[in-house]
Design an enzyme around this catalytic site. Structure first.
Site, mmCIF file in Angstrom:
data_model
loop_
_atom_site.group_PDB
_atom_site.id
_atom_site.type_symbol
_atom_site.label_atom_id
_atom_site.label_comp_id
_atom_site.label_asym_id
_atom_site.label_seq_id
_atom_site.Cartn_x
_atom_site.Cartn_y
_atom_site.Cartn_z
ATOM 1 N N GLU B 29 0.841 -1.195 0.000
ATOM 2 C CA GLU B 29 0.000 0.000 0.000
ATOM 3 C C GLU B 29 0.881 1.252 0.000
ATOM 4 O O GLU B 29 1.813 1.341 0.798
ATOM 5 C CB GLU B 29 -0.907 -0.016 1.241
ATOM 6 C CG GLU B 29 -1.922 -1.152 1.187
ATOM 7 C CD GLU B 29 -2.457 -1.543 2.566
ATOM 8 O OE1 GLU B 29 -2.253 -0.781 3.533
ATOM 9 O OE2 GLU B 29 -3.073 -2.620 2.668
ATOM 10 N N LEU B 56 -6.096 -1.664 -0.685
ATOM 11 C CA LEU B 56 -5.995 -1.766 0.770
ATOM 12 C C LEU B 56 -6.531 -3.131 1.199
ATOM 13 O O LEU B 56 -7.652 -3.241 1.688
ATOM 14 C CB LEU B 56 -6.860 -0.658 1.368
ATOM 15 C CG LEU B 56 -6.223 0.199 2.436
ATOM 16 C CD1 LEU B 56 -7.003 1.491 2.598
ATOM 17 C CD2 LEU B 56 -6.192 -0.544 3.744
ATOM 18 N N GLU B 58 -4.765 -6.677 2.720
ATOM 19 C CA GLU B 58 -3.518 -7.356 3.088
ATOM 20 C C GLU B 58 -3.459 -8.806 2.636
ATOM 21 O O GLU B 58 -2.394 -9.315 2.284
ATOM 22 C CB GLU B 58 -3.295 -7.267 4.605
ATOM 23 C CG GLU B 58 -2.872 -5.891 5.101
ATOM 24 C CD GLU B 58 -4.015 -4.891 5.174
ATOM 25 O OE1 GLU B 58 -5.193 -5.307 5.027
ATOM 26 O OE2 GLU B 58 -3.747 -3.703 5.388
ATOM 27 N N PHE B 81 1.625 -1.596 8.352
ATOM 28 C CA PHE B 81 1.878 -1.737 9.789
ATOM 29 C C PHE B 81 1.663 -3.209 10.138
ATOM 30 O O PHE B 81 0.695 -3.815 9.670
ATOM 31 C CB PHE B 81 0.912 -0.879 10.625
ATOM 32 C CG PHE B 81 1.213 0.589 10.581
ATOM 33 C CD1 PHE B 81 2.037 1.186 11.533
ATOM 34 C CD2 PHE B 81 0.683 1.382 9.576
ATOM 35 C CE1 PHE B 81 2.317 2.542 11.487
ATOM 36 C CE2 PHE B 81 0.965 2.742 9.522
ATOM 37 C CZ PHE B 81 1.780 3.330 10.475
ATOM 38 N N ALA B 82 2.518 -3.738 10.994
ATOM 39 C CA ALA B 82 2.394 -5.152 11.353
ATOM 40 C C ALA B 82 1.012 -5.458 11.930
ATOM 41 O O ALA B 82 0.500 -6.568 11.785
ATOM 42 C CB ALA B 82 3.480 -5.531 12.361
ATOM 43 N N ASP B 83 0.415 -4.454 12.545
ATOM 44 C CA ASP B 83 -0.913 -4.622 13.149
ATOM 45 C C ASP B 83 -1.969 -5.055 12.126
ATOM 46 O O ASP B 83 -2.998 -5.598 12.499
ATOM 47 C CB ASP B 83 -1.353 -3.301 13.772
ATOM 48 C CG ASP B 83 -0.272 -2.710 14.659
ATOM 49 O OD1 ASP B 83 -0.478 -2.652 15.871
ATOM 50 O OD2 ASP B 83 0.800 -2.337 14.130
ATOM 51 N N PHE B 84 -1.716 -4.758 10.835
ATOM 52 C CA PHE B 84 -2.722 -5.068 9.811
ATOM 53 C C PHE B 84 -2.410 -6.365 9.072
ATOM 54 O O PHE B 84 -3.096 -6.728 8.121
ATOM 55 C CB PHE B 84 -2.830 -3.906 8.817
ATOM 56 C CG PHE B 84 -3.139 -2.602 9.493
ATOM 57 C CD1 PHE B 84 -4.140 -2.513 10.452
ATOM 58 C CD2 PHE B 84 -2.414 -1.454 9.206
ATOM 59 C CE1 PHE B 84 -4.417 -1.318 11.096
ATOM 60 C CE2 PHE B 84 -2.684 -0.257 9.843
ATOM 61 C CZ PHE B 84 -3.686 -0.181 10.795
ATOM 62 N N ILE B 85 -1.376 -7.043 9.484
ATOM 63 C CA ILE B 85 -0.992 -8.274 8.790
ATOM 64 C C ILE B 85 -1.975 -9.410 9.086
ATOM 65 O O ILE B 85 -2.035 -10.396 8.366
ATOM 66 C CB ILE B 85 0.454 -8.708 9.170
ATOM 67 C CG1 ILE B 85 1.040 -9.643 8.092
ATOM 68 C CG2 ILE B 85 0.506 -9.353 10.547
ATOM 69 C CD1 ILE B 85 2.509 -9.917 8.265
ATOM 70 N N HIS B 127 -1.137 0.442 15.838
ATOM 71 C CA HIS B 127 0.069 0.844 15.120
ATOM 72 C C HIS B 127 1.300 0.636 15.995
ATOM 73 O O HIS B 127 2.290 1.333 15.863
ATOM 74 C CB HIS B 127 -0.003 2.311 14.677
ATOM 75 C CG HIS B 127 -1.135 2.623 13.741
ATOM 76 N ND1 HIS B 127 -2.429 2.806 14.162
ATOM 77 C CD2 HIS B 127 -1.161 2.762 12.390
ATOM 78 C CE1 HIS B 127 -3.208 3.055 13.120
ATOM 79 N NE2 HIS B 127 -2.452 3.036 12.029
#
Lengths: 340, 325
Positions: B29, B56, B58, B81-85, B127
């Site tokens: 992204e 957008l 993942e 961000f790893a949070d969205f993986i 985040h």
């Protein structure tokens, strides 16, 4: 007794109404029948306690074989799903390998006993390895198509799944990306009427999966998936168009799951005998034979000969595979990481 | 002398790999505009068609990378961000991690998923997260979490050249905080190796990412108090360099494990178990862990964020206790 014509004698010339040659029609019949007879033998082995699990494609042979024959073997890619025995047979799997896979034998080149049966994969044949998770393979197909486009390789990827899989996010993400980049992918939906026990009206509020194509700016088409010839005639031009840069297709083949979801399922819980009988009359293999017989493409003896050949192959393959080595317990280890 | 920040180390390595291997490309992204952290700044113009903005979504970033890698490319995916993986967890867990295993090496995936992780940037719950424990529990995925710019360079290159899926974790707080002369610094070139960064006889600290820097700062303070620490920079979390981990534990007999991730089920538990199983007779004290508290995620307000995050003071306090044991 009439002399049986060998495959070599079959004409390669296209027959107008079919867009297929005699040789191709024979191949079509052979692969559909082989898929069905293999599935029947597999289920018999399961009922005898010799095979732990069977998941089959009975009723979907025309949809599978007709579509796979529209691709270029050895060049194009398929990302199939677990019912697609017919697709795999067209792409080079034989009866012996199908039985090795069923019995999870050590030398099954698809998964070497590491996956449930019908989870195919063969890099050399361009069959993409798959898991039991549905619709994930659609994104893999998009990735292959993206890579091929970046390298200017004129290939097409056919990713197939059932209509139940189209509820997952990966389906939508795949169509969206492929639409944006006009990738050479055919999303091929074998709508067999059921996601295990759920009818399509529990899965979607629309009648045709293919209607969703518009939402992603890609081509959509619906075809009678019980008619292998019609399937081929629909998929082949789509393949040519997407290969030429015309963008992806969402093709929905309307077919029917003639058997229960798997060898562990009892479909009498959720559908009627009457419904089954109605669809059995449209059995794709029966329909095909009736048409080519009435059009006198082949004499009936030829079709009988093909049936005999298939029966012999299936019988031999089942016996042969049963005698092949099982994996050793410690074969569970290894290849967690690829070493080059 | 080339002094680089972490983000410069990453950007320069990406540029070098895109130059040297035409199978590489970047998918993620906002990457065409340089990405939110500027890791890919300038690359889209230099490498036309090989830095690709994704929608957008993942799961698609990872799933499409899988397909491209299967075809023979070397995709470098970026998850912003790893949070969205987590939306791509299924593609990593059910697909990527098993690709080689389930085909007995017939198929394989040379792909990298880069993602910024960790707290300390007022990123709140979504985040700031540490995600390494989920993926270290996934044989088939390699997990790399460097701390210094030179290692970021050498290990990113190794990750891209590796024939397996690699999750490459970049601590976002260190992107511009940590600088290093990358020509003179030691650089680990192999995945699966840890490094003893500092040697001392009293106790051993294990860390990675921002916490490695906090641990080194704590060790400096402690040295002034007469407590000499060994500090291990784990670098690769999976597969773990068990030999170095055990060697470092045996050297001092006292072990302090530091991570930002929440305590229970965190990577420290695995380290502790490994050391307890294989170095028990060398230990002079119970294994200690300094980690985030067991709350769902890092809170936003700076006071609560500070409460959540381990730091040099908390590490030093735990180390003093351990040294006195």
């Amino acid at each position: 007794m009439a002399a049986v014509r060998t495959r070599r004698d079959r004409s390669q010339t296209r027959i107008d109404d079919y867009l297929l040659s005699e040789a191709q029609l024979e191949e079509m019949y052979y692969h559909m029948l082989l898929a069905r007879r293999l599935n029947e033998r597999m289920l018999a082995l399961n009922r005898q306690g010799r095979a732990p699990f069977v998941i089959a494609g009975a009723g979907q042979e025309a949809a599978q074989v007709g579509a796979a024959m529209a691709l270029k073997k050895g060049i194009d890619y398929v990302a199939p799903y677990y019912r697609d025995l017919g697709v795999n047979l067209v792409f080079g799997m034989d009866a012996r390998e199908a039985m090795l896979n069923l019995l999870a034998k050590r030398d099954d080149p698809n998964a070497f006993g590491r996956q449930m049966p019908s989870h195919w994969g063969n890099r050399e044949r361009h069959v993409v390895t798959q898991s039991s998770v549905v619709a994930t393979q659609l994104l893999h197909a998009v990735g292959i198509a993206l890579a091929a486009k970046m390298r200017n390789d004129p290939i097409v990827v056919l990713a197939s799944c059932g209509e139940g899989s189209t509820s997952r996010g990966d389906f939508h993400e795949a169509l969206n990306f492929a639409g944006i980049h006009k990738l050479p992918v055919i999303f091929y939906i074998e709508n067999n009427g059921y996601a295990i026990t759920e009818r399509t009206d529990k899965e979607m509020a629309i009648e045709h999966v293919a209607d969703r194509a518009r939402a992603y700016g890609i081509h959509g088409a619906v075809v009678d998936g019980m008619d292998a010839i019609r399937v081929y005639q629909t998929v082949a031009p789509a393949v040519a168009e997407t290969r030429g840069g015309g963008g992806p297709y969402l093709i929905e083949a309307k077919c029917y799951r003639l058997w229960a979801h798997s060898s562990d399922d009892d479909d009498s819980r959720y559908r009627t005998k009457q419904e089954l009988e109605e669809w059995a009359r449209k059995d794709p293999i029966k329909l095909f034979r009736e048409r080519v017989e009435s059009d006198r493409i082949f004499p009936p003896e030829d079709l009988d000969e093909i049936e005999q050949r298939v029966d012999d192959e299936v019988k031999e393959a089942a016996q042969w595979a049963a005698s092949q080595p099982d994996p050793a317990p410690e074969d569970a280890l290894g290849f967690v990481y690829k070493e080059l | 002398m080339a002094e680089m920040t972490v983000i410069e180390a990453i950007r320069s390595t990406l540029a070098e790999e895109l130059t040297s291997d035409d199978r590489t490309f970047i998918l993620g992204e906002d990457v065409e505009a340089g990405g939110v952290f500027r890791a890919t700044e300038g690359l889209a113009a230099r490498f036309p068609g090989r830095v690709i903005d994704s929608p957008l979504a993942e799961s698609s970033i990872i799933g499409i990378s899988i397909g491209a890698a299967h075809y023979g490319m070397r995709p470098i995916a970026e998850i912003q961000f790893a949070d969205f993986i987590h939306a791509g967890f299924d593609q990593l867990c059910s697909e990527a991690s098993r690709w080689s295993y389930r085909t007995k090496g017939d198929s394989w995936l040379p792909m990298v998923v880069r993602t910024p992780w960790g707290g300390g940037v007022h990123g709140g719950q979504h985040h700031s997260q540490s995600i390494e424990a989920y993926y270290c529990h996934m044989p088939g995925i390699k997990v790399v979490a460097p701390s210094f710019p030179a290692d970021y360079r050498s290990l990113l290159r190794a990750a891209i050249e590796d024939p397996n899926p690699v999750l490459f974790l970049e601590h976002k707080r260190t992107y511009r905080l940590i600088k290093q002369d990358v020509d003179d610094a030691p650089a680990e070139t192999r995945l699966g190796r840890s490094r003893i960064t500092r040697r001392g006889n009293d106790l051993t600290i294990y860390a990675y990412g921002l916490m490695l820097h906090e641990s080194l700062a704590a060790a400096d303070t402690l040295a002034g108090e007469g407590i000499d620490c060994t500090v291990v920079d784990l670098l690769t979390l999976n597969p773990l360099d068990k030999e170095t981990v055990l060697e470092a534990a045996k050297m001092t007999g006292k072990v302090l494990i530091v991570h930002e991730d929440t305590l229970t089920g965190g990577f420290g538990g695995e380290l502790a178990a490994l050391i307890a199983e294989h170095a028990f007779e060398y230990l002079d004290a119970p294994i200690r862990r300094v980690a985030g508290p067991d709350i769902p995620a890092m809170p936003f307000h700076h006071a609560m964020e500070g409460f959540f995050m381990p730091n040099r003071d908390k590490i030093a306090a735990a180390a003093r206790d351990l040294a006195a044991y």
